[in-house]
Design a protein around this motif. Structure first.
Motif, short mmCIF file in Angstrom:
data_model
loop_
_atom_site.label_atom_id
_atom_site.label_comp_id
_atom_site.label_asym_id
_atom_site.label_seq_id
_atom_site.Cartn_x
_atom_site.Cartn_y
_atom_site.Cartn_z
N VAL A 10 -46.83 23.38 -9.96
CA VAL A 10 -47.25 23.48 -8.56
C VAL A 10 -47.11 22.10 -7.93
O VAL A 10 -47.63 21.12 -8.48
N GLY A 11 -46.39 22.01 -6.81
CA GLY A 11 -46.24 20.73 -6.12
C GLY A 11 -44.85 20.56 -5.57
O GLY A 11 -44.15 21.53 -5.27
N ARG A 12 -44.44 19.28 -5.44
CA ARG A 12 -43.10 18.94 -4.95
C ARG A 12 -42.31 18.32 -6.09
O ARG A 12 -42.80 17.44 -6.78
N ARG A 13 -41.08 18.80 -6.25
CA ARG A 13 -40.22 18.27 -7.31
C ARG A 13 -38.90 17.83 -6.69
O ARG A 13 -38.30 18.54 -5.90
N ARG A 14 -38.47 16.66 -7.11
CA ARG A 14 -37.20 16.10 -6.65
C ARG A 14 -36.07 16.75 -7.44
O ARG A 14 -36.12 16.84 -8.66
N GLY A 15 -35.08 17.23 -6.77
CA GLY A 15 -33.95 17.87 -7.44
C GLY A 15 -32.95 16.86 -7.95
O GLY A 15 -33.00 15.68 -7.63
N GLY A 16 -32.04 17.32 -8.79
CA GLY A 16 -30.99 16.46 -9.32
C GLY A 16 -30.53 16.93 -10.69
O GLY A 16 -30.89 18.01 -11.15
N GLY A 47 -30.72 12.59 11.05
CA GLY A 47 -30.55 11.97 9.75
C GLY A 47 -31.14 10.58 9.62
O GLY A 47 -30.93 9.91 8.61
N ASN A 48 -31.88 10.13 10.64
CA ASN A 48 -32.51 8.81 10.57
C ASN A 48 -33.83 8.92 9.82
O ASN A 48 -34.66 9.76 10.13
N PRO A 49 -34.05 8.07 8.79
CA PRO A 49 -35.29 8.12 8.02
C PRO A 49 -36.51 7.91 8.91
O PRO A 49 -36.50 7.05 9.79
N THR A 50 -37.56 8.71 8.70
CA THR A 50 -38.79 8.59 9.47
C THR A 50 -39.91 7.93 8.66
O THR A 50 -40.99 7.72 9.18
N ALA A 51 -39.65 7.62 7.40
CA ALA A 51 -40.64 6.96 6.55
C ALA A 51 -39.89 6.07 5.56
O ALA A 51 -38.76 6.34 5.20
N PRO A 52 -40.54 4.98 5.11
CA PRO A 52 -39.86 4.05 4.19
C PRO A 52 -39.72 4.59 2.77
O PRO A 52 -38.94 4.07 1.99
N SER A 53 -40.48 5.64 2.44
CA SER A 53 -40.40 6.20 1.09
C SER A 53 -40.81 7.67 1.11
O SER A 53 -41.33 8.17 2.09
N ALA A 54 -40.57 8.34 -0.01
CA ALA A 54 -40.99 9.73 -0.19
C ALA A 54 -41.77 9.82 -1.49
O ALA A 54 -41.46 9.13 -2.47
N THR A 55 -42.81 10.66 -1.51
CA THR A 55 -43.64 10.83 -2.70
C THR A 55 -43.61 12.30 -3.11
O THR A 55 -43.78 13.18 -2.27
N PHE A 56 -43.38 12.53 -4.39
CA PHE A 56 -43.35 13.87 -4.96
C PHE A 56 -44.47 13.97 -5.99
O PHE A 56 -44.48 13.22 -6.97
N THR A 57 -45.42 14.88 -5.79
CA THR A 57 -46.54 15.06 -6.70
C THR A 57 -46.51 16.49 -7.24
O THR A 57 -46.35 17.43 -6.47
N GLY A 58 -46.70 16.62 -8.55
CA GLY A 58 -46.68 17.95 -9.16
C GLY A 58 -47.66 18.06 -10.31
O GLY A 58 -47.96 17.08 -11.00
N PHE A 59 -48.17 19.26 -10.51
CA PHE A 59 -49.10 19.56 -11.59
C PHE A 59 -48.47 20.62 -12.48
O PHE A 59 -47.89 21.58 -11.99
N THR A 60 -48.60 20.45 -13.80
CA THR A 60 -48.01 21.38 -14.76
C THR A 60 -49.05 21.86 -15.74
O THR A 60 -49.83 21.06 -16.27
N LEU A 61 -49.09 23.17 -15.97
CA LEU A 61 -49.90 23.78 -17.02
C LEU A 61 -48.96 24.57 -17.92
O LEU A 61 -48.12 25.32 -17.42
N ALA A 62 -49.08 24.39 -19.24
CA ALA A 62 -48.22 25.10 -20.17
C ALA A 62 -49.05 25.62 -21.33
O ALA A 62 -50.02 24.97 -21.74
N ALA A 63 -48.68 26.79 -21.85
CA ALA A 63 -49.41 27.38 -22.97
C ALA A 63 -48.50 28.28 -23.78
O ALA A 63 -47.62 28.95 -23.23
N ASP A 64 -48.71 28.28 -25.09
CA ASP A 64 -48.06 29.25 -25.96
C ASP A 64 -48.93 30.49 -25.97
O ASP A 64 -50.05 30.48 -26.47
N ILE A 65 -48.42 31.58 -25.38
CA ILE A 65 -49.19 32.82 -25.29
C ILE A 65 -49.28 33.48 -26.67
O ILE A 65 -50.34 33.90 -27.10
#
Length: 112
Positions: A80-86, A52-70
């Motif tokens: 597509v990517g990493r998303r922080r939960g909550g 449980g000891n942190p191995t980095a001073p910060s965390a980065t979450f990057t994500g890409f979104t595509l949306a369309a009305d079909i």
């Protein structure tokens, strides 16, 4: 966006900072595309070792979104990517957002 937080614990106060940047484009009738980058120093989201000891001073979450009305009744959204939960709240309704490291496709259909 920038947020500074001081989480009060039993023995100490734990400060952390979140920074989020979102860039997006959209066109009516076509859809939208965007990229979001979130950087946090929150110990609950930082990478850690088996103890449980942190191995980095910060965390980065990057994500890409595509949306369309079909069609008028169908909407598709790909993340597509990493998303922080909550917890997220929109118009007085709150819900839990699961953390994600991968891809998610949402298809929304509206029926009369």
């Amino acid at each position: 966006e920038r947020q500074r937080v001081a989480r009060a614990g039993l023995l100490a106060t734990e400060p952390f900072e979140d920074i989020a940047v979102t860039l997006g484009v959209s066109r009516s009738g076509w859809g939208s595309a965007g990229v979001t980058v979130v950087r946090t120093t929150d110990v609950l989201d930082r990478p850690s070792d088996l103890f449980g000891n942190p191995t980095a001073p910060s965390a980065t979450f990057t994500g890409f979104t595509l949306a369309a009305d079909i069609t008028q009744r169908h909407h598709a959204e790909l993340f597509v990517g990493r998303r922080r939960g909550g917890r997220a709240c929109v118009s007085g309704t709150c819900y839990d957002v699961p953390s994600l490291d991968g891809a998610e496709l949402r298809w929304t259909s509206r029926f009369p």
